[in-house]
Design a protein around this motif. Structure first.
Motif, PDB file in Angstrom:
ATOM      1  N   GLU A 130      55.482  83.412 -56.176  1.00  0.00           N
ATOM      2  CA  GLU A 130      54.445  82.942 -55.256  1.00  0.00           C
ATOM      3  C   GLU A 130      53.663  81.826 -55.951  1.00  0.00           C
ATOM      4  N   PRO A 131      53.258  80.747 -55.302  1.00  0.00           N
ATOM      5  CA  PRO A 131      53.410  80.451 -53.891  1.00  0.00           C
ATOM      6  C   PRO A 131      54.691  79.665 -53.571  1.00  0.00           C
ATOM      7  N   HIS A 132      55.537  79.457 -54.588  1.00  0.00           N
ATOM      8  CA  HIS A 132      56.722  78.622 -54.341  1.00  0.00           C
ATOM      9  C   HIS A 132      57.704  79.323 -53.419  1.00  0.00           C
ATOM     10  N   LEU A 133      57.871  80.627 -53.631  1.00  0.00           N
ATOM     11  CA  LEU A 133      58.757  81.422 -52.773  1.00  0.00           C
ATOM     12  C   LEU A 133      57.995  82.688 -52.402  1.00  0.00           C
ATOM     13  N   PRO A 134      58.025  83.077 -51.128  1.00  0.00           N
ATOM     14  CA  PRO A 134      57.300  84.285 -50.735  1.00  0.00           C
ATOM     15  C   PRO A 134      57.846  85.522 -51.455  1.00  0.00           C
ATOM     16  N   ASP A 135      56.960  86.450 -51.834  1.00  0.00           N
ATOM     17  CA  ASP A 135      57.406  87.700 -52.456  1.00  0.00           C
ATOM     18  C   ASP A 135      58.455  88.349 -51.566  1.00  0.00           C
ATOM     19  N   VAL A 183      69.574  84.430 -48.699  1.00  0.00           N
ATOM     20  CA  VAL A 183      69.656  84.503 -50.160  1.00  0.00           C
ATOM     21  C   VAL A 183      69.410  83.086 -50.697  1.00  0.00           C
ATOM     22  N   VAL A 184      68.599  82.972 -51.748  1.00  0.00           N
ATOM     23  CA  VAL A 184      68.341  81.663 -52.348  1.00  0.00           C
ATOM     24  C   VAL A 184      68.855  81.641 -53.782  1.00  0.00           C
ATOM     25  N   SER A 185      68.947  80.455 -54.334  1.00  0.00           N
ATOM     26  CA  SER A 185      69.261  80.310 -55.751  1.00  0.00           C
ATOM     27  C   SER A 185      68.569  79.036 -56.221  1.00  0.00           C
ATOM     28  N   PHE A 186      68.149  79.010 -57.474  1.00  0.00           N
ATOM     29  CA  PHE A 186      67.505  77.792 -57.959  1.00  0.00           C
ATOM     30  C   PHE A 186      67.897  77.562 -59.412  1.00  0.00           C
ATOM     31  N   ALA A 187      67.798  76.286 -59.803  1.00  0.00           N
ATOM     32  CA  ALA A 187      68.208  75.895 -61.163  1.00  0.00           C
ATOM     33  C   ALA A 187      67.507  74.597 -61.527  1.00  0.00           C
ATOM     34  N   VAL A 188      67.426  74.357 -62.826  1.00  0.00           N
ATOM     35  CA  VAL A 188      66.935  73.066 -63.307  1.00  0.00           C
ATOM     36  C   VAL A 188      67.794  71.979 -62.654  1.00  0.00           C
ATOM     37  N   THR A 189      67.144  70.905 -62.248  1.00  0.00           N
ATOM     38  CA  THR A 189      67.818  69.824 -61.511  1.00  0.00           C
ATOM     39  C   THR A 189      69.139  69.394 -62.142  1.00  0.00           C
ATOM     40  N   PRO A 217      65.819  70.538 -49.989  1.00  0.00           N
ATOM     41  CA  PRO A 217      64.941  69.750 -50.865  1.00  0.00           C
ATOM     42  C   PRO A 217      63.452  70.008 -50.664  1.00  0.00           C
ATOM     43  N   VAL A 218      63.050  70.347 -49.430  1.00  0.00           N
ATOM     44  CA  VAL A 218      61.602  70.558 -49.236  1.00  0.00           C
ATOM     45  C   VAL A 218      61.101  71.791 -49.990  1.00  0.00           C
ATOM     46  N   ARG A 219      62.040  72.655 -50.427  1.00  0.00           N
ATOM     47  CA  ARG A 219      61.617  73.863 -51.170  1.00  0.00           C
ATOM     48  C   ARG A 219      61.811  73.716 -52.686  1.00  0.00           C
ATOM     49  N   ASP A 220      62.219  72.525 -53.156  1.00  0.00           N
ATOM     50  CA  ASP A 220      62.288  72.303 -54.613  1.00  0.00           C
ATOM     51  C   ASP A 220      60.889  72.517 -55.199  1.00  0.00           C
ATOM     52  N   PHE A 221      60.813  72.953 -56.454  1.00  0.00           N
ATOM     53  CA  PHE A 221      59.495  73.270 -57.024  1.00  0.00           C
ATOM     54  C   PHE A 221      59.481  73.099 -58.545  1.00  0.00           C
ATOM     55  N   ASN A 222      58.284  72.998 -59.081  1.00  0.00           N
ATOM     56  CA  ASN A 222      58.106  72.988 -60.539  1.00  0.00           C
ATOM     57  C   ASN A 222      57.940  74.427 -60.983  1.00  0.00           C
ATOM     58  N   HIS A 223      58.855  74.895 -61.850  1.00  0.00           N
ATOM     59  CA  HIS A 223      58.848  76.319 -62.209  1.00  0.00           C
ATOM     60  C   HIS A 223      57.590  76.651 -63.020  1.00  0.00           C
ATOM     61  N   PRO A 224      56.775  77.613 -62.504  1.00  0.00           N
ATOM     62  CA  PRO A 224      55.493  77.880 -63.158  1.00  0.00           C
ATOM     63  C   PRO A 224      55.630  78.484 -64.553  1.00  0.00           C
ATOM     64  N   LEU A 270      62.571  70.415 -67.979  1.00  0.00           N
ATOM     65  CA  LEU A 270      63.153  71.666 -67.471  1.00  0.00           C
ATOM     66  C   LEU A 270      62.312  72.274 -66.349  1.00  0.00           C
ATOM     67  N   LYS A 271      61.232  71.598 -65.966  1.00  0.00           N
ATOM     68  CA  LYS A 271      60.304  72.200 -64.991  1.00  0.00           C
ATOM     69  C   LYS A 271      60.807  72.097 -63.544  1.00  0.00           C
ATOM     70  N   ARG A 272      61.371  70.923 -63.209  1.00  0.00           N
ATOM     71  CA  ARG A 272      61.742  70.709 -61.809  1.00  0.00           C
ATOM     72  C   ARG A 272      62.981  71.533 -61.459  1.00  0.00           C
ATOM     73  N   HIS A 273      62.901  72.327 -60.418  1.00  0.00           N
ATOM     74  CA  HIS A 273      64.018  73.175 -59.983  1.00  0.00           C
ATOM     75  C   HIS A 273      64.443  72.806 -58.559  1.00  0.00           C
ATOM     76  N   VAL A 274      65.748  72.793 -58.347  1.00  0.00           N
ATOM     77  CA  VAL A 274      66.264  72.599 -56.990  1.00  0.00           C
ATOM     78  C   VAL A 274      66.499  73.969 -56.366  1.00  0.00           C
ATOM     79  N   LEU A 275      66.250  74.027 -55.067  1.00  0.00           N
ATOM     80  CA  LEU A 275      66.380  75.301 -54.346  1.00  0.00           C
ATOM     81  C   LEU A 275      67.542  75.193 -53.362  1.00  0.00           C
TER      82      LEU A 275
END
Ligand SMILES: CC(C)(COP(=O)(O)OP(=O)(O)OC[C@H]1O[C@@H](n2cnc3c(N)ncnc32)[C@H](O)[C@@H]1OP(=O)(O)O)[C@@H](O)C(=O)NCCC(=O)NCCS
Length: 154
Positions: free
Chosen positions: A49-54, A93-99, A117-124, A133-138
């Motif tokens: 949270e807040p990048h992905l809902p619990d 189901v989602v998956s994310f990784a460093v760009t 792409p609108v759900r890409d995020f900087n991993h907290p 390594l912060k930017r993650h693609v969703l």
């Protein structure tokens, strides 16, 4: 950094407990031919949270390097999507990784996930000292997308 034997045992015990409690977790991957443990693949609930809902369910993987390039994770991940949608009745189901983690995003694409792409995020939990390594693609796949894919492939 490599885990010590104790740290690895503790991680596996914790993971076993989560599988028992929730039915979700990281499963060991074993080669059928030799019964060697080669890595893991699994479904887990995110806490981002807040990048992905619990409650969002993530599919993830890791393989010992000498077993890369043989399709093992793709095979395991496809089986886990059947489990996620058919048995557990999940909606997404989602998956994310460093760009730059092309190997991981290639698995995502091979199993039918698409980049959102609108759900890409900087991993907290990645420190600012490691900006690259912060930017993650969703990537995600919904139940209806998975069903459409499954019926095309049957
Ligand atoms: C991400 C990771 C699991 C991907 O491993 P991988 O071996 O590339 O993935 P797969 O097991 O699905 O194998 C795919 C490869 O096998 C090949 N392959 C052979 N037979 C195959 C088959 N029947 N089906 C699919 N692919 C097959 C593919 O062409 C692909 O080859 P390539 O390496 O030339 O692209 C691995 O790189 C890893 O553990 N990385 C470190 C941990 C990590 O980054 N985890 C993810 C964090 S988000």
């Amino acid at each position: 950094m490599r885990r010590s034997r104790e740290e690895a045992d503790e991680l596996l015990d914790r993971n076993r407990g989560i599988i028992d409690e929730t039915g979700l977790g990281l499963y060991a991957l074993e080669l059928k031919t030799t019964e060697e443990a080669i890595g893991f693949c699994g479904l887990t609930r995110t806490d981002l949270e807040p990048h992905l809902p619990d409650g969002t369910v993530e599919i993830g993987w890791r393989l010992a390097e000498r077993f890369w390039g043989q399709g093992h994770v793709t095979e395991a991940a496809k089986a886990l999507l059947i489990h996620a949608f058919d048995t557990l009745g999940l909606d997404e189901v989602v998956s994310f990784a460093v760009t730059t983690n092309v190997r991981s995003t290639s698995v995502m694409r091979r199993i039918g996930m698409r980049h959102d792409p609108v759900r890409d995020f900087n991993h907290p939990r990645v420190p600012d000292s490691h900006l690259a390594l912060k930017r993650h693609v969703l990537y995600s796949i919904s139940r209806s997308e998975w069903q459409a894919l499954a019926s095309r492939n049957s």
